[in-house]
Motif scaffolding. Structure first.
Motif, PDB file in Angstrom:
ATOM      1  N   ALA A 251      -5.857   7.703   6.611  1.00  0.00           N
ATOM      2  CA  ALA A 251      -6.323   8.906   7.324  1.00  0.00           C
ATOM      3  C   ALA A 251      -6.575   8.777   8.829  1.00  0.00           C
ATOM      4  CB  ALA A 251      -7.570   9.473   6.642  1.00  0.00           C
TER       5      ALA A 251
ATOM      6  N   TYR B 264      -7.713  -2.195   8.922  1.00  0.00           N
ATOM      7  CA  TYR B 264      -7.120  -2.549   7.637  1.00  0.00           C
ATOM      8  C   TYR B 264      -5.620  -2.730   7.803  1.00  0.00           C
ATOM      9  CZ  TYR B 264      -6.400   2.492   7.888  1.00  0.00           C
ATOM     10  OH  TYR B 264      -6.060   3.746   8.326  1.00  0.00           O
TER      11      TYR B 264
ATOM     12  N   THR C   9       8.426   5.054  -3.851  1.00  0.00           N
ATOM     13  CA  THR C   9       8.326   6.155  -4.797  1.00  0.00           C
ATOM     14  C   THR C   9       9.002   5.707  -6.089  1.00  0.00           C
ATOM     15  OG1 THR C   9      10.415   7.131  -4.237  1.00  0.00           O
ATOM     16  CG2 THR C   9       8.530   7.872  -2.968  1.00  0.00           C
TER      17      THR C   9
END
Ligand SMILES: C[S@@+](CC[C@H](N)C(=O)[O-])C[C@H]1O[C@@H](n2cnc3c(N)ncnc32)[C@H](O)[C@@H]1O
Length: 318
Positions: free
Chosen positions: A136, A98, A240
């Motif tokens: 992950a 990905y 953020t």
């Protein structure tokens, strides 16, 4: 001591580009200690020749860039049947492709050099944190080592992707496992603090959705032996609510990340050395009693990215 010949993995070229030999050597010497390493090329294959003892073989089998270990017998190279110590099928780490995925060998190197920089009795006791864990790769690698791992990721969509990916490999490889999901704190529509957990073969991982600047509260004060992360390479990935400046984001996270490490623990960060610069990154963490160790693995990935690795160790008495 024996003379061993190590075959460098062809995958190391796509992980470390033109610097793959230097980086394979840097990892090898960090793990096995300073020694003479001779490089030689035979046809299209790249080898190292080293002196090593039988006790060092398992460690060599876990090196990210080494594909095979050979001994010279009567002038011929004989492959040694040294098994790597990993659990879980490699598909769990290498299977998914990905956008934005960290190279699997780089991730393995980060974990290896981190483990070599801390003290522990069994790898199953080691707790690892990736505070910007994406989908992950680090956490799944940590499970292959048999560790307990946790991650934080700002993109809550990552949780569903990870779940789908891991479920697929569990089904294909008929792996007994446990899945759990919930919230750290109160459930909310923004999915802040939402988590998924996956456990198999005595190893586990949990991914928590949220801003890593809030690591302390998201992790409820839990302490880790290792913090391993591939930081975003461009400001467009540092999104953020507060800022889009990479250094400012790292500064906002530094206290929480350092506090989440046990004394003597280590932080291993991959970063684009154009921003932040290596010295700037080290300086941010110096305020939290983190000292840089003498390791680097700089390699050019593109015109705008020279990726490097820094290891920061938390002072034992802090
Ligand atoms: C280089 S990627 C890591 C990729 C990951 N190692 C993988 O293979 O999937 C950096 C990740 O940091 C995440 N990130 C950036 N700022 C963050 C923040 N403040 N809190 C949590 N995650 C953040 C990005 O969304 C991105 O997924």
């Amino acid at each position: 001591m024996k003379t061993l010949t190590l075959l460098i993995s062809p995958l190391a070229k796509s992980a470390f580009y033109g610097a793959f030999v230097e980086i394979a050597k840097a990892e090898l010497t960090w793990l096995l200690g300073a020694q003479e390493v001779h490089y030689k090329r035979v046809g299209a294959m790249d080898f190292f020749e080293i002196q090593a003892s039988a006790q060092q073989l398992p460690q060599m089998a876990s090196l990210a860039s080494i594909y095979g270990i050979f001994e010279c017998q009567a002038g011929r190279l004989v492959p040694l049947p040294v098994n790597s110590p990993f659990e879980l099928h490699e598909d769990f780490v290498f299977g998914a492709k990905y956008r934005g995925k960290t190279n699997e060998l780089l991730t393995q190197l980060l974990i290896n050099v981190g483990l070599r920089s801390i003290e522990y009795s069994a790898v199953s006791d080691v707790k690892l944190l990736d505070p910007m864990c994406g989908r992950a790769t680090t956490l799944l690698w940590a499970m292959r080592y048999g560790m307990q791992a946790k991650g934080i990721e700002q993109d809550a969509k990552a949780l569903a992707d990870i779940r789908q990916n891991v479920k697929k490999w569990c089904k294909i490889h008929r792996l007994k496992h446990r899945f759990e999901e919930g919230f750290v704190g109160k459930a909310n529509r923004q999915n802040r603090g939402k988590f998924i957990s996956f456990a198999a073969n005595n190893a586990s991982m949990r991914v928590i959705a949220g801003d890593s600047a809030n690591a302390g509260s998201l992790l409820r004060g839990e302490k880790f032996n290792l913090l391993v992360s591939d930081l975003p390479y461009g400001i467009q990935h540092f999104t953020t609510e507060k800022t889009r400046n990479p250094l400012a984001v790292i500064k906002a996270c530094a206290q929480g990340w350092s506090a989440s490490l046990k004394p003597g623990g280590a932080m291993v960060l991959a970063f684009n050395s154009y921003s932040p610069k290596r010295d700037e990154l080290i300086e941010v963490f110096a305020d939290y009693q983190m000292e840089a160790l003498d390791f680097s693995a700089a390699h050019r990935m593109s015109e705008s990215i020279v990726r490097d690795v820094v290891i920061l160790k938390k002072k034992a008495a802090y």
